[in-house]
Design a protein around this motif. Sequence first.
Motif, PDB file in Angstrom:
ATOM      1  N   ILE A 122       0.693  -1.068  -0.262  1.00 10.73           N
ATOM      2  CA  ILE A 122      -0.101   0.073  -0.023  1.00 10.73           C
ATOM      3  C   ILE A 122       0.910   1.452   0.127  1.00 10.73           C
ATOM      4  O   ILE A 122       0.327   2.197  -0.148  1.00 10.73           O
ATOM      5  CB  ILE A 122      -0.782  -0.158   1.185  1.00 10.73           C
ATOM      6  CG1 ILE A 122      -0.153  -0.016   2.572  1.00 10.73           C
ATOM      7  CG2 ILE A 122      -1.936  -1.170   0.974  1.00 10.73           C
ATOM      8  CD1 ILE A 122      -0.949   0.487   3.699  1.00 10.73           C
ATOM      9  N   SER A 124       2.849   1.926  -2.377  1.00 12.99           N
ATOM     10  CA  SER A 124       3.219   2.322  -3.807  1.00 12.99           C
ATOM     11  C   SER A 124       2.154   2.720  -4.646  1.00 12.99           C
ATOM     12  O   SER A 124       1.128   2.299  -4.736  1.00 12.99           O
ATOM     13  CB  SER A 124       3.545   0.743  -4.445  1.00 12.99           C
ATOM     14  OG  SER A 124       3.906   1.085  -5.718  1.00 12.99           O
ATOM     15  N   ILE A 125       2.486   3.745  -5.208  1.00 10.20           N
ATOM     16  CA  ILE A 125       1.470   4.355  -5.967  1.00 10.20           C
ATOM     17  C   ILE A 125       1.153   3.502  -7.250  1.00 10.20           C
ATOM     18  O   ILE A 125      -0.030   3.510  -7.707  1.00 10.20           O
ATOM     19  CB  ILE A 125       2.065   5.715  -6.740  1.00 10.20           C
ATOM     20  CG1 ILE A 125       2.243   6.669  -5.363  1.00 10.20           C
ATOM     21  CG2 ILE A 125       1.055   6.432  -7.433  1.00 10.20           C
ATOM     22  CD1 ILE A 125       1.095   7.664  -5.269  1.00 10.20           C
ATOM     23  N   MET A 126       2.052   2.587  -7.496  1.00  8.00           N
ATOM     24  CA  MET A 126       1.977   1.752  -8.750  1.00  8.00           C
ATOM     25  C   MET A 126       0.897   0.782  -8.205  1.00  8.00           C
ATOM     26  O   MET A 126       0.187   0.474  -9.010  1.00  8.00           O
ATOM     27  CB  MET A 126       3.192   1.136  -9.341  1.00  8.00           C
ATOM     28  CG  MET A 126       3.324   0.447 -10.438  1.00  8.00           C
ATOM     29  SD  MET A 126       2.610   1.408 -11.720  1.00  8.00           S
ATOM     30  CE  MET A 126       3.991   2.323 -12.194  1.00  8.00           C
ATOM     31  N   TRP A 127       0.981   0.382  -7.104  1.00  8.34           N
ATOM     32  CA  TRP A 127       0.004  -0.465  -6.573  1.00  8.34           C
ATOM     33  C   TRP A 127      -1.460   0.034  -6.471  1.00  8.34           C
ATOM     34  O   TRP A 127      -2.402  -0.581  -6.957  1.00  8.34           O
ATOM     35  CB  TRP A 127       0.279  -1.133  -5.351  1.00  8.34           C
ATOM     36  CG  TRP A 127      -0.866  -2.030  -4.496  1.00  8.34           C
ATOM     37  CD1 TRP A 127      -0.699  -3.385  -4.935  1.00  8.34           C
ATOM     38  CD2 TRP A 127      -1.830  -1.813  -3.728  1.00  8.34           C
ATOM     39  NE1 TRP A 127      -1.680  -3.782  -4.339  1.00  8.34           N
ATOM     40  CE2 TRP A 127      -2.668  -3.044  -3.562  1.00  8.34           C
ATOM     41  CE3 TRP A 127      -2.362  -0.806  -3.118  1.00  8.34           C
ATOM     42  CZ2 TRP A 127      -3.491  -3.129  -2.858  1.00  8.34           C
ATOM     43  CZ3 TRP A 127      -3.485  -1.011  -2.263  1.00  8.34           C
ATOM     44  CH2 TRP A 127      -4.026  -2.068  -2.125  1.00  8.34           C
ATOM     45  N   VAL A 128      -1.367   1.246  -6.031  1.00  2.10           N
ATOM     46  CA  VAL A 128      -2.812   2.203  -6.274  1.00  2.10           C
ATOM     47  C   VAL A 128      -3.273   2.250  -7.555  1.00  2.10           C
ATOM     48  O   VAL A 128      -4.653   1.882  -7.776  1.00  2.10           O
ATOM     49  CB  VAL A 128      -2.472   3.618  -5.587  1.00  2.10           C
ATOM     50  CG1 VAL A 128      -3.772   4.230  -5.605  1.00  2.10           C
ATOM     51  CG2 VAL A 128      -2.287   3.322  -3.951  1.00  2.10           C
ATOM     52  N   SER A 182      -3.559   9.934  -8.954  1.00  2.62           N
ATOM     53  CA  SER A 182      -2.531   8.918  -8.699  1.00  2.62           C
ATOM     54  C   SER A 182      -1.562   8.701  -9.749  1.00  2.62           C
ATOM     55  O   SER A 182      -0.505   8.441  -9.447  1.00  2.62           O
ATOM     56  CB  SER A 182      -3.266   7.691  -8.236  1.00  2.62           C
ATOM     57  OG  SER A 182      -3.798   6.833  -8.951  1.00  2.62           O
TER      58      SER A 182
ATOM     59  N   SER B  83       9.911   1.175  -1.917  1.00  3.15           N
ATOM     60  CA  SER B  83       8.659   1.941  -1.456  1.00  3.15           C
ATOM     61  C   SER B  83       7.680   1.936  -2.773  1.00  3.15           C
ATOM     62  O   SER B  83       6.655   2.110  -2.538  1.00  3.15           O
ATOM     63  CB  SER B  83       8.722   3.267  -0.990  1.00  3.15           C
ATOM     64  OG  SER B  83       9.016   4.345  -1.859  1.00  3.15           O
ATOM     65  N   TYR B 225       0.582  11.882  -0.287  1.00  3.90           N
ATOM     66  CA  TYR B 225      -0.405  11.627  -1.331  1.00  3.90           C
ATOM     67  C   TYR B 225      -1.500  10.301  -1.106  1.00  3.90           C
ATOM     68  O   TYR B 225      -2.604  10.653  -0.720  1.00  3.90           O
ATOM     69  CB  TYR B 225      -0.015  11.487  -2.714  1.00  3.90           C
ATOM     70  CG  TYR B 225      -1.299  11.018  -3.792  1.00  3.90           C
ATOM     71  CD1 TYR B 225      -2.111  11.958  -4.073  1.00  3.90           C
ATOM     72  CD2 TYR B 225      -1.219   9.779  -4.024  1.00  3.90           C
ATOM     73  CE1 TYR B 225      -3.293  11.545  -4.842  1.00  3.90           C
ATOM     74  CE2 TYR B 225      -2.630   9.342  -4.822  1.00  3.90           C
ATOM     75  CZ  TYR B 225      -3.495  10.349  -5.214  1.00  3.90           C
ATOM     76  OH  TYR B 225      -4.407  10.015  -6.014  1.00  3.90           O
TER      77      TYR B 225
END
Lengths: 379, 257
Positions: A122, A124-128, A182, B83, B225
């Motif tokens: 959670i 990681s933006i890529m996961w989002v 995102s 991350s 964010y």
Amino acid sequence: MKTEHEIKMWTPFTMLMCALMGIGGLILLVRLFKGLGAVTNLNDRFPWGLWIGIDVLGGVAMAAGGFIIAGAVYILNMKKYRPIVRASILNAFFGYLLAATAITLDIGLPWNIWHPIFMWQIHSIMWVVAIHVVLYTTTLATESSPMFFEKLGMEKAANFIHKIIVPVVLFGVLLSTLHQSSLGAVYLIAVGKLSPLWYNSQFPWLFLISAVMMGLSMVSFETILSEKFFGHKADISILSGLARGVLITGVIYLAIKLWFLISGPGIAAAFNGSMEANMYLLEMVVSVIGPIVFLSMKKVRENVKSLLFVNAMVISGVLLNRLNVSIFGVYRDQAATGFSYFPSWMEFVVTLAFISFSIVGFKVCVKYLRVFPETETPH
Amino acid sequence: MAKSVLIDLTRCIGCRSCQIACKEWNERSVKPTTMTGNFTNPPELNSECYTRIKFVEQEKAALPVWNFVKDQCLHCKNPACASVCPVEALKKTEAGPVTYNFSRCIGCRYCMLACPFYIPKYEWEKAVPWVRKCTFCSDRIAAGLVPACVKSCPTNTMLYGEYDDILKEANKRMTDSPGKYVNHIYGKDEAGGTSWLYLSPVPFESLGFNMNVPTTKLPDLTWAYIKKIPAVIGVVLTAGVISWVITRRNENMGKEE
């Protein structure tokens, strides 16, 4: 409206697009068996290229019209836009199919594309982003399913979707808000790499606002073209309403962009004549300044031809923004090390093939499904 | 406790034993290179080369001097690469190394975009590509051995140990020999701190070190964010439901009239 027999399937343009899809498919086969290096010019300093910039970032932004129009009609109850709601959702669905297919083939190990669904990270933006693509593509499929159910004579299923459409649309609005922003947040980590002309700690929200601008223009653009080619009649009040939407969003977008420029690198940075500064200026003029100037004239807002032109400006301008963020804005440091990136012809063909797929797919749907119902029946 | 390495650039003689030892231990092959006008080879790290010595020619009192810079993953304490990885293929281990698990990787290459030091490299030419970077010899560390490069160095350029001891030693060397080093430990603050630290006799920027790296923990930039997402969900859902209720009521009132 023309009936299914009146829309001619095999026009020269459609044949060209199908040929592109064929060649694109062959190139993707080479990509699968020989690796990304065999078909792309990507390298260690430019890990992301044209496919991410246009197909993924651009495709998703172009699809923003779906959640805006669906939200306007089903949640804000703006009946005026009902005639274009199905087309907008279908358009968004094809935009997401494009983005999802492109990202699947762009990642190094396409057969592992399902990993994020089970391997949560959670932070990681890529996961989002991955979770949003999955959820929102499903949502769009649900929103556009009544058209298919009607065609198949499954009235019960279509009625069921109509019953749950409001919560589904609201869910779609939520997912889009998060997904559009995102995609911008992906670049937050690239501090010091991405030029300060674009980088800003709040710039995910700029991605959302520009996507709204792009989405409205895309819907208007596609409505005008469908009118021309599919004989569907769109009321000019719909088009000028969309244009007003683009104008208002554009003014907000421009204000924030200027504020970020002044509080960040300073106005001088945009005029220092470097490649990134020029790309920034070009993007600003095409994506927002020009459209605002044109759309502030009532004459333009009520003329279909002028609107077509302004919509094309906004669409290419926002696409340029995505390219600037993904390629030109990170170019300087890399070029200093002797690396450079210009897409190979195969990357271009595959991108065109993906776009063709969306257009042909949309055309087939218009031909065989009730995308523009002549008379709207209340649900 | 996390392991750490101090690289004292005043000690390096540019023999490249570390480069060879690394290749052997990690079973890397070679990529053909061409002469680029200096002795640095390969000109950049690549998927077959986890570490290399950069040869930097400089002048001191009108005489030419060499400075040699060992280049490899710095194993950040809060790694940006780990991350951003959507599937936790890259991970900061307690022992210190940032490790890569191929069986989780999807090949999105976000790690390459995120790394402020441009360390992760990709096997572009392969149909089943891995992300490649220095492993800090995590397998050797787990077996109680020192990393291959450290082991091979004939001049003890690298000092391997616990992070706190290594940092103490770096400070000690600076105070013991005033003027020998520039007053900066590269990696102490860069990217929020790294497990590999450098001491240098000349300014780091003159050796090509990236001085634009922020000293904040990079993962915090995206977390700022992500942590807003629950609030966004709340706002959008509430606003959506309220507008829906209002517009329906307006419509019904219109009908009654």
